[in-house]
Design a protein around this motif. Structure first.
Motif, short mmCIF file in Angstrom:
data_model
loop_
_atom_site.label_atom_id
_atom_site.label_comp_id
_atom_site.label_asym_id
_atom_site.label_seq_id
_atom_site.Cartn_x
_atom_site.Cartn_y
_atom_site.Cartn_z
N GLY A 438 0.67 -1.28 -0.12
CA GLY A 438 -0.06 0.12 -0.04
C GLY A 438 0.71 1.19 -0.06
O GLY A 438 0.27 2.49 0.01
N THR A 439 2.18 1.15 0.01
CA THR A 439 3.05 2.27 0.10
C THR A 439 3.78 2.44 -1.36
O THR A 439 3.75 1.37 -2.00
N PRO A 440 4.63 3.37 -1.76
CA PRO A 440 5.25 3.58 -3.25
C PRO A 440 6.50 2.70 -2.86
O PRO A 440 7.07 2.50 -3.78
N ALA A 441 6.76 1.93 -1.89
CA ALA A 441 7.96 1.02 -1.85
C ALA A 441 7.76 -0.38 -2.46
O ALA A 441 8.67 -0.81 -2.80
N MET A 442 6.59 -0.34 -2.84
CA MET A 442 6.03 -1.71 -3.48
C MET A 442 5.18 -1.61 -4.72
O MET A 442 4.02 -0.90 -4.40
N ARG A 443 5.56 -1.97 -5.77
CA ARG A 443 4.81 -1.88 -7.01
C ARG A 443 4.90 -3.33 -7.65
O ARG A 443 3.62 -3.89 -8.04
N ASN A 444 6.08 -4.09 -8.05
CA ASN A 444 5.95 -5.12 -8.62
C ASN A 444 5.85 -6.10 -7.83
O ASN A 444 6.77 -6.30 -6.98
N VAL A 445 4.88 -7.09 -7.55
CA VAL A 445 4.70 -8.18 -6.55
C VAL A 445 4.42 -9.58 -7.44
O VAL A 445 3.73 -9.33 -8.63
N MET A 446 5.27 -10.59 -6.89
CA MET A 446 4.74 -11.84 -7.53
C MET A 446 4.07 -12.89 -6.40
O MET A 446 4.83 -12.87 -5.41
N ASP A 447 3.32 -13.66 -6.67
CA ASP A 447 3.02 -14.70 -5.98
C ASP A 447 3.10 -16.03 -6.61
O ASP A 447 2.57 -16.33 -7.75
N MET A 448 4.15 -16.72 -6.09
CA MET A 448 4.80 -17.98 -6.96
C MET A 448 3.87 -19.18 -6.71
O MET A 448 4.20 -19.97 -7.43
N ASN A 449 2.82 -19.11 -6.05
CA ASN A 449 1.94 -20.22 -5.80
C ASN A 449 0.27 -19.76 -5.73
O ASN A 449 -0.29 -19.97 -4.49
#
Length: 598
Positions: A438-449
């Protein structure tokens, strides 16, 4: 009798030559010693020696011993850094390795993965001068030049508005080869023929995307576009897209199905992607048709659409579309727009390409290393409602159980329970574990499963996008993820992923050990060490890893985390969840190669 004292010119020439050689060797060794100890040459030779050692595959036994030591926590030093020239290394898209392979149907540009024993066990370093990436949404328009100092695209495509260098940044005006004045006017033109806004369309695929300005511009319209391109002469185009915070993936349409389920995308786009759609009896058009939802839209801009000296190719393209009963919406300059039929294709019919329907044994959603078929997927081969116009509009489709969740037993009940579970878990991540979601520190996220995409759905109000990965040996639930209006791919985690190093801010995995096990067995197909080294390759410096699993598995993960230079902490799970699992949260440290490592 005394020795004659001969002048030097009269000495034995053989004796003189021998003395010369010995003296030369001696002084040469002294000079080499000084060069190695007191000049940069020594550093570079040492680095090349380390590279030869790291890249060597002559002793798999030594690699196995190192893996075993790391797993047991007996390897007290971090795993060694890879050589400096490996900062952008993708093991399965390595031009040096793949260039020897067949050019037929671009086979050599598809994924070609080395065996685990053939891969160096080392950590990919960042390039010199690397900085924590520019935060979203500013990153859409500018990134640090030093993070990927590849000027080739800017030099070749700057006049088309792709990107250009400005001070310490690359900036992205939003243009492309077919829309040099920016994607916005081009999208506005498409909007005259396609319902781009309003929620009817949600998932899009952009083929041969360049630096993904088209997909980036569609985000403001509520369309989630997965952009892909191969690793090719435009060095690092997908790397630029990901650094900008745009969903992107390294991929080539060659001899295999693309790693997506049938009828996944509401909208498929090609802007000068140069895919020969009608070649090989229209095999590539048939693959696009497999991926496009009934009632969805196909847009092709550039060759061969009304293109000089490509009359035959343009005529063939129209003929294939007619054979598949696509409705021609418009031809606007060099852009053609088709709408796919809502129902079954009008095949069988007489057509010059010999197109036929696939038989009932064909599972159109089986797409992991699956050879392209020259047959057309029927809607009757896929159960459920998934046509554009019959599924709910975005955002309602996110929470509605898709009828395709019947791919697993009790799918609707599982879907609803999964949605509630991940809403609780993500709230716990934010409120108790203080993850920067929810902050600008995180944009690209992966869920591996990813299963049904519940983790991604719980993040929908955050300024992130999630790459949902469905392991290829698990139930093929990726169609449910796309029906919800999310995106993802199939993948086998015993192989490296098709992305550049340093592309994800957060990587999440529930049940990490299940990714390396044979289904229904306790035997491993690959090692946890190799998997975590691969996670480290994909993760940005100071990025976060969240792993949920049993205490025993997390003990192993913690030992390996030290070896890959992560700072790891184990937490209790949220109070409402059942079972024994715990949660490991780790941060990738920001380290650089020392000068002696170059």
């Amino acid at each position: 009798m005394g020795h004659l004292n001969l002048p030097a010119s009269k000495r034995n020439p053989r004796q003189w030559k021998l003395l010369d050689i010995i003296s030369t060797i001696f002084f040469g060794l002294v000079l080499l010693f000084f060069l190695l100890v007191f000049t940069p040459l020594g550093d570079s030779l040492a680095a090349s020696g380390r590279q030869a050692l790291l890249l060597s595959t002559s002793d798999p036994g030594q690699r196995h011993r190192l893996v075993a030591l790391v797993e047991l926590g007996h390897h007290h030093q971090p795993i060694e850094a890879c050589p400096a020239d490996s900062v952008d290394h993708m093991p399965c898209e390595d031009p040096r390795r793949n260039s020897q392979l067949s050019r037929e149907m671009n086979f050599y540009r598809e994924r070609q993965c080395p065996l685990p024993d053939e891969m160096p066990l080392c950590l990919i370093p960042p390039p010199p001068g690397y900085k924590i990436p520019v935060r979203w949404p500013e990153s859409l328009h500018m990134i640090w030049h030093s993070n990927m100092p590849h000027n080739k695209i800017a030099d070749r495509k700057g006049h088309q508005g792709w990107m250009k260098e400005q001070g310490p940044y690359f900036i992205f005006p939003g243009g492309g080869t077919m829309f040099p004045d920016g994607a916005a006017p081009y999208i506005e033109k498409l909007g005259q023929y396609i319902p781009i806004s309003g929620g009817t369309l949600r998932t899009a695929l952009d083929m041969g995307c360049g630096v993904a300005s088209f997909g980036g511009s569609l985000l403001s319209e509520g369309l989630l576009t997965l952009s892909f391109a191969p690793r090719d002469s435009h060095k690092a185009q997908i790397q630029f897209a990901l650094e900008r915070g745009i969903p992107a993936f390294v991929l080539m349409l060659g001899t295999r199905r693309l790693p997506f389920p049938a009828f996944a995308f509401d909208f498929i786009h090609c802007s000068r992607c140069l895919i020969p759609f009608t070649a090989y009896n229209a095999t590539y058009f048939i693959e696009v048709d497999r991926l496009l939802r009934p009632g969805g839209y196909l847009v092709i801009s550039g060759p061969p659409v009304q293109w000089a000296k490509q009359d035959k190719e343009w005529a063939d393209l129209q003929a294939v579309a007619r054979a598949l009963c696509y409705e021609l919406i418009a031809v606007d300059g060099n852009t053609v727009i088709w709408k796919k039929s809502d129902g079954d294709s009008c095949l069988p019919n007489q057509n010059e390409f010999g197109l036929e329907l696939c038989d009932e044994s064909n599972d159109p959603s089986n797409a992991w290393y699956f050879k392209l078929k020259r047959c057309v997927t029927t809607t009757s081969s896929v159960n459920g409602e998934y046509a554009v116009g019959t599924i709910p509009k975005w955002p309602d489709r996110l929470k509605r159980a898709p009828s395709r969740d019947l791919v697993v037993k009790n799918g609707i009940d599982l879907f609803e329970a999964d949605t509630r579970r991940w809403a609780r878990r993500v709230a716990y991540y934010k409120n108790t574990l203080n993850l920067k979601l929810g902050t600008p520190a995180m944009r690209n996220v992966m869920d591996m499963n990813a299963f049904f995409g519940g983790f991604a759905a719980a993040l929908i109000s955050d300024p992130v996008w999630v790459m949902n990965v469905v392991p290829a040996r698990k139930p093929l639930t990726l169609s449910v993820i796309y029906d919800r209006g999310l995106i993802g791919v199939y993948h086998d985690w015993c192989e490296p992923f098709s992305t550049y190093p340093r592309t994800y801010d957060l990587i999440h995995v529930a049940g990490i050990e299940s990714l390396i096990k044979l289904p229904g067995s306790s035997k491993s197909r690959c090692t946890l060490v190799d998997l975590m080294v691969e996670i480290d390759r994909m993760l940005r410096p100071e990025g976060t890893v969240v792993i949920r699993d049993s205490p025993e598995v997390l003990d192993k993960v913690t030992r390996i985390a030290h070896a890959v230079r992560w700072r790891a902490t184990i937490y209790d799970k949220e109070p409402e969840s059942h079972g024994r699992e715990k949660i490991l949260v780790a941060t990738k440290t920001f380290w650089q190669l020392t000068s002696a490592s170059h």
